[in-house]
Design an enzyme around this catalytic site. Structure first.
Site, PDB file in Angstrom:
ATOM      1  N   ASN A 147       5.354  -0.163   1.702  1.00 26.03           N
ATOM      2  CA  ASN A 147       5.689   0.393   3.006  1.00 26.03           C
ATOM      3  C   ASN A 147       6.872   1.360   2.925  1.00 26.03           C
ATOM      4  O   ASN A 147       7.550   1.396   1.903  1.00 26.03           O
ATOM      5  CB  ASN A 147       6.033  -0.759   3.963  1.00 26.03           C
ATOM      6  CG  ASN A 147       4.807  -1.211   4.731  1.00 26.03           C
ATOM      7  OD1 ASN A 147       4.005  -0.392   5.175  1.00 26.03           O
ATOM      8  ND2 ASN A 147       4.664  -2.514   4.883  1.00 26.03           N
ATOM      9  N   CYS A 169      -3.400  -0.595   4.396  1.00 29.95           N
ATOM     10  CA  CYS A 169      -2.592  -1.573   5.120  1.00 29.95           C
ATOM     11  C   CYS A 169      -3.436  -2.785   5.469  1.00 29.95           C
ATOM     12  O   CYS A 169      -4.627  -2.653   5.745  1.00 29.95           O
ATOM     13  CB  CYS A 169      -2.069  -0.928   6.403  1.00 29.95           C
ATOM     14  SG  CYS A 169      -1.320  -2.079   7.559  1.00 29.95           S
ATOM     15  N   ASP A 170      -2.799  -3.955   5.482  1.00 29.44           N
ATOM     16  CA  ASP A 170      -3.563  -5.170   5.774  1.00 29.44           C
ATOM     17  C   ASP A 170      -3.537  -5.575   7.247  1.00 29.44           C
ATOM     18  O   ASP A 170      -4.146  -6.567   7.623  1.00 29.44           O
ATOM     19  CB  ASP A 170      -3.061  -6.333   4.916  1.00 29.44           C
ATOM     20  CG  ASP A 170      -1.636  -6.744   5.292  1.00 29.44           C
ATOM     21  OD1 ASP A 170      -1.020  -6.085   6.148  1.00 29.44           O
ATOM     22  OD2 ASP A 170      -1.152  -7.736   4.731  1.00 29.44           O
ATOM     23  N   TYR A 264       1.380  -3.559  16.172  1.00 24.36           N
ATOM     24  CA  TYR A 264       2.617  -2.797  15.958  1.00 24.36           C
ATOM     25  C   TYR A 264       2.962  -1.882  17.128  1.00 24.36           C
ATOM     26  O   TYR A 264       4.102  -1.429  17.240  1.00 24.36           O
ATOM     27  CB  TYR A 264       2.541  -1.975  14.661  1.00 24.36           C
ATOM     28  CG  TYR A 264       2.956  -2.777  13.448  1.00 24.36           C
ATOM     29  CD1 TYR A 264       4.292  -2.876  13.084  1.00 24.36           C
ATOM     30  CD2 TYR A 264       2.020  -3.454  12.680  1.00 24.36           C
ATOM     31  CE1 TYR A 264       4.686  -3.618  11.988  1.00 24.36           C
ATOM     32  CE2 TYR A 264       2.399  -4.202  11.575  1.00 24.36           C
ATOM     33  CZ  TYR A 264       3.746  -4.278  11.235  1.00 24.36           C
ATOM     34  OH  TYR A 264       4.138  -5.015  10.152  1.00 24.36           O
TER      35      TYR A 264
HETATM   36  P1  NAD Z   1       9.921  -7.936  -2.461  1.00 23.51           P
HETATM   37  O1  NAD Z   1      11.294  -7.367  -2.317  1.00 23.51           O
HETATM   38  O2  NAD Z   1       9.764  -9.386  -2.674  1.00 23.51           O
HETATM   39  O3  NAD Z   1       9.213  -7.214  -3.710  1.00 23.51           O
HETATM   40  C1  NAD Z   1       9.339  -5.881  -4.000  1.00 23.51           C
HETATM   41  C2  NAD Z   1       9.626  -5.691  -5.486  1.00 23.51           C
HETATM   42  O4  NAD Z   1       9.675  -4.285  -5.738  1.00 23.51           O
HETATM   43  C3  NAD Z   1      10.970  -6.259  -5.956  1.00 23.51           C
HETATM   44  O5  NAD Z   1      10.779  -7.145  -7.029  1.00 23.51           O
HETATM   45  C4  NAD Z   1      11.763  -5.032  -6.374  1.00 23.51           C
HETATM   46  O6  NAD Z   1      12.617  -5.256  -7.462  1.00 23.51           O
HETATM   47  C5  NAD Z   1      10.662  -4.059  -6.720  1.00 23.51           C
HETATM   48  N1  NAD Z   1      11.068  -2.654  -6.710  1.00 23.51           N
HETATM   49  C6  NAD Z   1      11.908  -2.042  -5.866  1.00 23.51           C
HETATM   50  N2  NAD Z   1      12.017  -0.748  -6.172  1.00 23.51           N
HETATM   51  C7  NAD Z   1      11.231  -0.524  -7.246  1.00 23.51           C
HETATM   52  C8  NAD Z   1      10.941   0.631  -8.038  1.00 23.51           C
HETATM   53  N3  NAD Z   1      11.466   1.818  -7.743  1.00 23.51           N
HETATM   54  N4  NAD Z   1      10.106   0.485  -9.084  1.00 23.51           N
HETATM   55  C9  NAD Z   1       9.573  -0.710  -9.378  1.00 23.51           C
HETATM   56  N5  NAD Z   1       9.792  -1.835  -8.661  1.00 23.51           N
HETATM   57  C10 NAD Z   1      10.624  -1.735  -7.614  1.00 23.51           C
HETATM   58  O7  NAD Z   1       9.110  -7.445  -1.199  1.00 23.51           O
HETATM   59  P2  NAD Z   1       7.809  -8.053  -0.468  1.00 23.51           P
HETATM   60  O8  NAD Z   1       8.214  -8.596   0.839  1.00 23.51           O
HETATM   61  O9  NAD Z   1       7.061  -8.912  -1.388  1.00 23.51           O
HETATM   62  O10 NAD Z   1       6.984  -6.725  -0.144  1.00 23.51           O
HETATM   63  C11 NAD Z   1       6.582  -5.818  -1.121  1.00 23.51           C
HETATM   64  C12 NAD Z   1       6.029  -4.562  -0.492  1.00 23.51           C
HETATM   65  O11 NAD Z   1       4.739  -4.769   0.036  1.00 23.51           O
HETATM   66  C13 NAD Z   1       6.850  -4.016   0.676  1.00 23.51           C
HETATM   67  O12 NAD Z   1       6.872  -2.609   0.618  1.00 23.51           O
HETATM   68  C14 NAD Z   1       6.079  -4.471   1.878  1.00 23.51           C
HETATM   69  O13 NAD Z   1       6.379  -3.713   3.007  1.00 23.51           O
HETATM   70  C15 NAD Z   1       4.695  -4.239   1.347  1.00 23.51           C
HETATM   71  N6  NAD Z   1       3.591  -4.853   2.104  1.00 23.51           N
HETATM   72  C16 NAD Z   1       2.681  -4.010   2.632  1.00 23.51           C
HETATM   73  C17 NAD Z   1       1.615  -4.473   3.329  1.00 23.51           C
HETATM   74  C18 NAD Z   1       0.668  -3.480   3.956  1.00 23.51           C
HETATM   75  O14 NAD Z   1      -0.040  -3.806   4.846  1.00 23.51           O
HETATM   76  N7  NAD Z   1       0.651  -2.213   3.568  1.00 23.51           N
HETATM   77  C19 NAD Z   1       1.440  -5.848   3.474  1.00 23.51           C
HETATM   78  C20 NAD Z   1       2.373  -6.717   2.923  1.00 23.51           C
HETATM   79  C21 NAD Z   1       3.447  -6.193   2.235  1.00 23.51           C
HETATM   80  C1  G6P Z   2       1.874  -6.896   7.889  1.00 21.84           C
HETATM   81  C2  G6P Z   2       1.908  -5.397   7.744  1.00 21.84           C
HETATM   82  C3  G6P Z   2       2.717  -5.029   6.539  1.00 21.84           C
HETATM   83  C4  G6P Z   2       4.094  -5.607   6.633  1.00 21.84           C
HETATM   84  C5  G6P Z   2       4.037  -7.091   6.833  1.00 21.84           C
HETATM   85  C6  G6P Z   2       5.434  -7.595   7.148  1.00 21.84           C
HETATM   86  O1  G6P Z   2       1.166  -7.478   6.873  1.00 21.84           O
HETATM   87  O2  G6P Z   2       0.640  -4.824   7.631  1.00 21.84           O
HETATM   88  O3  G6P Z   2       2.742  -3.633   6.447  1.00 21.84           O
HETATM   89  O4  G6P Z   2       4.837  -5.328   5.468  1.00 21.84           O
HETATM   90  O5  G6P Z   2       3.210  -7.409   7.896  1.00 21.84           O
HETATM   91  O6  G6P Z   2       5.503  -8.923   6.871  1.00 21.84           O
HETATM   92  P1  G6P Z   2       6.876  -9.706   6.726  1.00 21.84           P
HETATM   93  O7  G6P Z   2       6.400 -11.109   6.632  1.00 21.84           O
HETATM   94  O8  G6P Z   2       7.508  -9.213   5.431  1.00 21.84           O
HETATM   95  O9  G6P Z   2       7.685  -9.397   7.914  1.00 21.84           O
HETATM   96 MN    MN Z   3       0.917  -2.592   6.970  1.00 20.56          MN
END
Ligand code: NAD
Ligand code: G6P
Ligand code: MN
Length: 441
Positions: A147, A169-170, A264
């Protein structure tokens, strides 16, 4: 059957164990020969990797596994990168959420000033990974769900127009799971849905069963009363903050009873309500740090210590199987229909053709073919034009290192009341993001 080599970028993510368990559950349709974790935080990744190694030894010893911070090792000989990085990690998410709240503007991971701040950090991180992938495995695809996906997608469209990256996106999937449950269906795949918008900013226009029966009336009746909450229990247990979001969808729905909304939209349409119901000292970042992060890392440490998954509570992230749906669509040219964030290019007839929109696409080996949406109503068009301009200005600000454009972006966000409030928030965000943002002129 060909076996694939996959790198998970953001190996230290709280989602990595659940996604690996999900991949192991799907090996019959997506066989894997090599699985690599890549992160730029060695210590954080080591905990997740240590547990995943044990999981793989038990469940799929044939898969070659490694965890690395070395980019050549991580991106050589791969077919797919699955990317979920969080540049600045939860410490920066917390600031993204808390700084705007000091000015009574909502603090959210992907919406408003918080999302803009996160975008300014993510663009460089995602592009860097894309470049490594292209350098070491030029035919690989990057499936990105890091994100804020809307801003990241606009950045890669503009700055890497020929790259093989798909942004997904999920949230629509999560909402469709709830819709299926509301309707008493076994799976969301028993519905055929039409949807359009921007990422975290969209509407369903049509939902039918496989025989073509219209399911919208029954869903609307439910959403009007309960939002996306099941009235009689249901299996969708969730934390209080998410419960509120799913419930608030009923008020979002009231603004346009012709469609069903993405949750959202509450951040843009009910920003005063969101601020009023926020705890300025304890935001979603704190909930996640105390909840998901503690749990996942605690379980990983347990698995490492006992060198066994016995009694381990880490679960398959079933709903992340959309990532496998996407990978198999590309790998086997399956022509699956899924929502992706793609360049509009006329799909929404009366909307900027260069905007990155979230719409249904047919996906095959050449990537996505967006389906035609047609004309959208004035209400949605107005909202989307404002929001897409915010996203485009953020990317321009990042590329040109422009203070002015970032100030304009925050000012234009529907969540921000004035240019002076925008400036205050921006100046505070600049101070804490020194390590991550380009230096603005
Ligand atoms: P998190 O902080 O647990 O994990 C992210 C990891 O990325 C960390 O281990 C961090 O060290 C690493 N990181 C940071 N910068 C980096 C770089 N430049 N290169 C390599 N690694 C790097 O976070 P999380 O809560 O598990 O979420 C991870 C990502 O997934 C977030 O961006 C979140 O918004 C996204 N997400 C997206 C969706 C979606 O619908 N698109 C759904 C769920 C989560
Ligand atoms: C949903 C959205 C993601 C977002 C997440 C946040 O899954 O699609 O884009 O990152 O919610 O979840 P959190 O549990 O980290 O607030
Ligand atoms: Mn999303």
């Amino acid at each position: 059957m060909k076996k694939f080599s996959v790198t998970i970028a953001g190996g230290g993510s709280t989602f990595t164990p659940g996604i690996i368990l999900m991949l192991l559950d799907n090996l019959d349709r997506f066989p894997i020969r090599k699985l690599k974790l890549y992160d730029n935080d060695k210590e954080r990744q080591a905990i997740v990797a240590g547990a995943c190694e044990v999981v793989l030894k038990e469940k799929a010893p044939d898969i070659e596994f490694c965890a690395t911070t070395d980019t050549k090792e991580a991106f050589t000989d791969i077919d797919f990168v699955m990317a979920h990085i969080r540049v600045g990690k939860y410490a920066m998410r917390e600031l993204d959420e808390k700084i705007p709240l000091e000015y009574n503007v909502l603090g959210q991971e992907t919406c408003g000033p918080g999302g803009i701040s996160y975008g300014m950090r993510s663009i460089g991180g995602v592009i860097e990974i894309l470049d490594y992938m292209e350098k070491y495995s030029p035919s690989a695809w990057m499936l990105n769900y890091s994100n804020p996906a809307a801003i990241v997608a606009e950045a890669t469209r503009k700055l890497r127009p020929n790259s093989k990256i798909l942004n997904i996106c999920d949230m629509p999937i999560g909402i469709e799971v709830r819709m299926a449950e509301i309707l008493g269906l076994k799976s969301r795949k028993e519905m055929k849905t039409r949807y359009y918008g921007l990422n975290h900013f969209g509407w369903w226009t049509d939902i039918r069963d496989n025989d073509g029966n219209d399911l919208m009336p029954k869903l609307k009746e439910h959403v009007a009363k309960h939002g996306y909450i099941m009235d009689k229990g249901g299996t969708q247990e969730t934390e209080a903050s998410w419960y509120d979001t799913f419930s608030k969808a009923k008020d979002v729905y009231a603004l346009d009873p012709d469609t069903l909304p993405n949750t959202y939209l509450k951040y843009y349409l009910f920003q005063d309500y969101v601020v009023k119901h926020s705890d300025k000292k304890y935001t979603r970042a704190n909930e996640v740090i105390d909840g998901r992060e503690k749990f996942v890392f605690g379980e990983c440490r347990k698995v490492i210590k006992q060198q066994s998954t016995k009694g381990c509570a880490l679960k398959v992230d079933d709903h992340a199987s959309y990532i496998v749906d996407l990978a198999t669509a590309i790998a086997y040219n399956s022509q699956a229909r899924m929502f992706l964030i793609v360049e509009n290019n006329g799909a929404i007839e009366n909307f900027d053709s260069t905007a990155m929109v979230e719409i249904p696409c047919i996906v095959g080996s050449n990537g996505p073919e967006p389906l035609v949406v047609g004309k959208i109503p004035q209400f949605q068009k107005g909202l989307m034009e404002q929001q897409v301009s915010v996203e485009k200005l953020v990317v321009e600000a990042w590329a040109e290192k422009s203070y002015l454009k970032l100030w304009q972006a925050i000012t234009l966000s529907k969540t921000v009341p004035s240019a002076s409030v925008a400036k205050n928030i921006l100046d505070d965000l600049i101070k804490v993001n020194k390590e991550y943002w380009p230096q603005l002129k």
